[in-house]
Design an enzyme around this catalytic site. Sequence first.
Site, PDB file in Angstrom:
ATOM      1  N   GLY A 122       0.789  -1.222   0.000  1.00 52.55           N
ATOM      2  CA  GLY A 122       0.000   0.000   0.000  1.00 52.55           C
ATOM      3  C   GLY A 122       0.823   1.274   0.000  1.00 52.55           C
ATOM      4  N   CYS A 167     -27.593  -9.189 -16.540  1.00 52.75           N
ATOM      5  CA  CYS A 167     -27.020  -8.796 -17.836  1.00 52.75           C
ATOM      6  C   CYS A 167     -28.017  -9.114 -18.946  1.00 52.75           C
ATOM      7  CB  CYS A 167     -25.714  -9.539 -18.068  1.00 52.75           C
ATOM      8  SG  CYS A 167     -25.053  -9.356 -19.737  1.00 52.75           S
ATOM      9  N   CYS A 189     -26.256 -12.095 -21.185  1.00 59.44           N
ATOM     10  CA  CYS A 189     -25.904 -13.434 -20.680  1.00 59.44           C
ATOM     11  C   CYS A 189     -26.625 -13.751 -19.372  1.00 59.44           C
ATOM     12  CB  CYS A 189     -24.399 -13.564 -20.487  1.00 59.44           C
ATOM     13  SG  CYS A 189     -23.774 -12.702 -19.041  1.00 59.44           S
ATOM     14  N   CYS A 223     -22.833  -6.961 -19.068  1.00 61.10           N
ATOM     15  CA  CYS A 223     -21.601  -7.188 -18.313  1.00 61.10           C
ATOM     16  C   CYS A 223     -20.520  -6.208 -18.784  1.00 61.10           C
ATOM     17  CB  CYS A 223     -21.051  -8.596 -18.568  1.00 61.10           C
ATOM     18  SG  CYS A 223     -21.987  -9.909 -17.821  1.00 61.10           S
ATOM     19  N   CYS A 241     -18.805 -12.349 -20.157  1.00 63.68           N
ATOM     20  CA  CYS A 241     -20.092 -12.370 -20.838  1.00 63.68           C
ATOM     21  C   CYS A 241     -20.067 -13.356 -22.015  1.00 63.68           C
ATOM     22  CB  CYS A 241     -20.421 -10.957 -21.327  1.00 63.68           C
ATOM     23  SG  CYS A 241     -22.162 -10.707 -21.718  1.00 63.68           S
TER      24      CYS A 241
END
Lengths: 258, 299
Positions: free
Chosen positions: B32, B241, B244, B266, B272
């Site tokens: 970080g 979606c 899909c 998606c 997808c």
Amino acid sequence: MTDEPLLRVSALSKFYGSRVGCDNVSFDLWPGEVLAVVGESGSGKTTLLNCLSTRLLPSSGTASYRMRDGQFRELYRMSEAERRFLMRTDWGFVHQNPADGLRMTVSAGANVGERLMAVGDRHYGKIRATAVDWLSRVEIEEDRIDDEPRAFSGGMRQRLQIARNLVTGPRLVFMDEPTGGLDVSVQARLLDLLRGLVTDLGLAAIVVTHDLAVARLLSQRMMVMKDGRVVESGLTDRVLDDPRAPYTQLLVSSILQV
Amino acid sequence: MTDIATYNFAYLDEQTKRMIRRAILKGIAIPGYQVPFASREMPMPYGWGTGGVQVTASIIGPDDVLKVIDQGADDTTNAVSIRAFFKKVANVAVTTDTATATIIQTRHRIPEHPLTAGQVLVFQVPIPEPLRFLEPRETETRKMHALEEYGLMHVKLYEDIAKHGRIATTYAYPVKVEGRYVMDPSPTPKFDNPKMHRSPALQLFGAGREKRIYAVPPFTDVVSLDFEDHPFEVQTFDQPCALCAAENVYLDEVILDDHGGHMFVCSDTDHCEKRRADGHRGHLAPDTHPASENMEPAQ
């Protein structure tokens, strides 16, 4: 009341090259006591305040502060992390210009809440309730809580700055010309407010001002500075009613009588 | 001039790669923490992924398989160009398949398919400093990181709740890494934040213009900041979606015409396509085989 001082300052000096900022200043500050530092511009009072609040490091001398655990700590030997922690918990610093002490682009509520969040408060509802409480204590209406300080008048900004500093219950507050630049009626209300808060909370304060009336109203004790040196110190009423040093006599007699 | 020998392997010279690898190693050692590095000029403008490209160039080897996504899609300009770039300068295999890729360079998404140990996710970062918009001074923000003074980050979240009644930050949502450094996860939607937590993949972040590299090693704690009474939550979608029928994935809104027609699909195109190949159909999916559909990327 305890019989030990809160802050012990001994032979504090600050030189800017060969120029004197403040020279050989010593005093003790007791809990709940308000000390005014007066003098004309350039007399070293702001330098002294900045050294005491560790915003500046002095050239020589020591200052030790009695922490909440009762132990004295030498301020200039603390790590920066400890000093900054002290600065946002046990101390407050009220700037002459509120824009220096506030975050102008975040709301009043967040300004007050910042110190709480800095010490680990993570409950929005509680932070906000504390902010509302403090805004009312400094006479800012609750419905201004989400306004930015940019939308506030000078007097409101100064009161907000005071609330922001006092929210963590500090024991020592530094004030640099807290009423500078405000008109007299606003000054009067601010002084009234400050006096009430200082008495209610038992705060110790060091107030730098060139306004003897402010010193008279707020402080119990007073130091008069000239050219970086303390020329006279004592109880405020004594210094103002019976000035002994020639410079103090000049200062007192320079007040405009209306 | 199309010869690979025209370039050093992976475009950057070896000294530069060495310097960047040292920055990456330091970043991994201090999860970080933003490591400064001497960012190079790249043959693309700042803001197009110069940081991510330098990180990828420094870690890629001849055996790597590279996938590049831009907002989840493999077929947008940025993704196609960077993939073509590495194909040219490193002669590496490229793919759109999340599972077989060894390095995935990404702009602002984490793939839906769970990442596995050994994979490296390289983020393109525009502004690495999470405190920047609250504190403009770099000297001060570095000090705040050093002293772990992160109260200001919560001031931003407080402001969100005060203004909108909830934490309205939806992307670049600040996280705390391994209980120490507060980090900007780059402008990924906060939907992806939980995927960073204890991910088995190595996550590297490169900011070219700001000259910073940081990292989240595998299996590292990544916790989104929040308030006790306003806990962190991800975006939810009230419909699957349209192509899909996937649920619990991040969806993009696609405008279909200028009469207000739109659909949610998606954002992860690879995910997808795979689902449609497996026979999943959304309510707007054509019945024909998806390969013949003209919305598909022309590979």
